[in-house]
Scaffold this motif. Structure first.
Motif, mmCIF file in Angstrom:
data_model
loop_
_atom_site.group_PDB
_atom_site.id
_atom_site.type_symbol
_atom_site.label_atom_id
_atom_site.label_comp_id
_atom_site.label_asym_id
_atom_site.label_seq_id
_atom_site.Cartn_x
_atom_site.Cartn_y
_atom_site.Cartn_z
ATOM 1 N N MET A 1 44.935 41.631 76.447
ATOM 2 C CA MET A 1 43.314 41.813 76.531
ATOM 3 C C MET A 1 43.200 42.651 75.395
ATOM 4 S SD MET A 1 40.420 41.387 77.623
ATOM 5 C CE MET A 1 39.468 41.255 76.172
ATOM 6 N N ALA A 2 43.811 43.934 74.983
ATOM 7 C CA ALA A 2 44.056 43.933 73.384
ATOM 8 C C ALA A 2 43.943 43.238 72.305
ATOM 9 C CB ALA A 2 45.099 44.964 73.279
ATOM 10 N N LEU B 1 40.725 45.080 84.956
ATOM 11 C CA LEU B 1 40.680 46.091 83.489
ATOM 12 C C LEU B 1 39.952 46.997 83.507
ATOM 13 C CD1 LEU B 1 39.814 42.821 80.746
ATOM 14 C CD2 LEU B 1 42.829 44.287 81.267
ATOM 15 N N ALA C 1 49.508 46.000 85.434
ATOM 16 C CA ALA C 1 48.401 46.672 84.897
ATOM 17 C C ALA C 1 48.328 46.496 83.163
ATOM 18 C CB ALA C 1 47.813 47.827 86.002
ATOM 19 N N ASP C 2 50.332 47.327 82.769
ATOM 20 C CA ASP C 2 49.588 47.321 81.632
ATOM 21 C C ASP C 2 50.120 45.910 80.482
ATOM 22 O OD1 ASP C 2 50.367 50.143 81.478
ATOM 23 O OD2 ASP C 2 52.139 50.182 82.820
ATOM 24 N N ARG D 1 46.187 44.871 79.890
ATOM 25 C CA ARG D 1 45.832 45.731 78.385
ATOM 26 C C ARG D 1 46.112 44.670 78.058
ATOM 27 N NH1 ARG D 1 45.695 49.844 82.801
ATOM 28 N NH2 ARG D 1 47.930 50.275 82.242
ATOM 29 N N TRP D 2 47.566 44.163 77.283
ATOM 30 C CA TRP D 2 48.366 44.141 76.335
ATOM 31 C C TRP D 2 47.470 42.829 76.128
ATOM 32 C CZ3 TRP D 2 50.678 39.745 75.130
ATOM 33 C CH2 TRP D 2 51.904 39.511 74.046
ATOM 34 N N TYR E 1 38.582 48.965 79.928
ATOM 35 C CA TYR E 1 39.042 48.278 78.730
ATOM 36 C C TYR E 1 38.956 47.369 78.009
ATOM 37 C CZ TYR E 1 43.599 47.735 76.144
ATOM 38 O OH TYR E 1 44.788 47.978 74.985
ATOM 39 N N CYS E 2 38.508 47.352 76.899
ATOM 40 C CA CYS E 2 38.197 46.225 75.840
ATOM 41 C C CYS E 2 36.709 45.819 75.856
ATOM 42 C CB CYS E 2 39.446 45.710 75.093
ATOM 43 S SG CYS E 2 40.405 46.111 74.648
ATOM 44 N N CYS F 1 55.151 44.779 76.187
ATOM 45 C CA CYS F 1 55.746 46.145 77.096
ATOM 46 C C CYS F 1 56.772 46.989 77.461
ATOM 47 C CB CYS F 1 54.734 46.599 77.544
ATOM 48 S SG CYS F 1 53.012 45.949 77.572
#
Length: 140
Positions: A75-76, A107, A68-69, A72-73, A110-111, A61
Motif C-alpha cells: 500500500m505504501a 489495512l 500484515a506488514d 502495508r508495504w 493505513y494510507c 520487509c
C-alpha cells in the motif's frame, strides 16, 4: 487473507513502475458513500502474476514481519506513486479496470484505506508500451 473474487470498476488509476514490472493502483468503494476504502493493486505487465507483488514485499520487509506488514508495504508503494508521482507511467482520472484472483488484506486505515485487494489487474485505457516490462535499476 481471503482470495479476491473477480471485480470490475471505474475509478482513478495510477500506473507505476517498480522492480521491472508495471503495476496499477485503483480504488473501489463498498457502498454508496463512494469513499474508495478499498485499494486495488496488481501487475499490468503481460505475463506477470500477482504473486510477484507479494514476493517483492517479503524481500523488502524485515524477516520478522508478516503478511500484515507486507500488505502495508504494498500500500505504501502504491500511495507513494499516487501522491509523489514516483515512477508514474500515467495517471488516469477515470480508468476501467478488472482484477481477478489474488488475495485480500486488512489495512485498518493505513494510507487512508481499509482494505487491500491484490490480483491480476487489467486497465482498458493503458497501451502495450505503457505496461511493457523494463530494465530496472534495482531488483527485488
Amino acid at each position: 487473507m481471503a482470495v479476491v473474487e473477480p471485480l470490475a470498476g471505474q475509478s482513478r488509476v495510477t500506473v507505476f513502475r517498480m522492480f521491472g514490472t508495471v503495476y496499477g493502483y485503483a480504488t473501489h468503494s463498498l457502498d454508496s458513500r463512494n469513499i474508495g476504502e478499498v485499494a486495488i493493486v496488481g501487475p499490468l505487465t503481460p505475463g506477470v502474476e500477482w504473486g510477484r507483488l507479494w514476493d517483492a514485499a517479503r524481500k523488502m520487509c524485515r524477516e520478522t514481519e508478516g503478511p500484515a506488514d507486507h500488505a502495508r508495504w504494498i500500500m505504501a508503494q502504491a500511495s507513494r506513486s499516487f501522491a509523489c508521482g514516483s515512477d508514474v507511467v500515467v495517471k488516469l482520472p477515470t480508468g476501467t479496470w478488472k482484477v481477478t484472483s489474488g488475495r485480500r488484506a486488512e489495512l485498518h486505515g493505513y494510507c487512508y484505506r481499509d482494505h487491500l485487494w491484490t490480483g491480476n489487474l487489467t486497465v482498458e485505457e493503458v497501451t502495450p508500451d505503457q505496461v511493457a516490462a523494463y530494465e530496472p535499476i534495482y531488483r527485488a
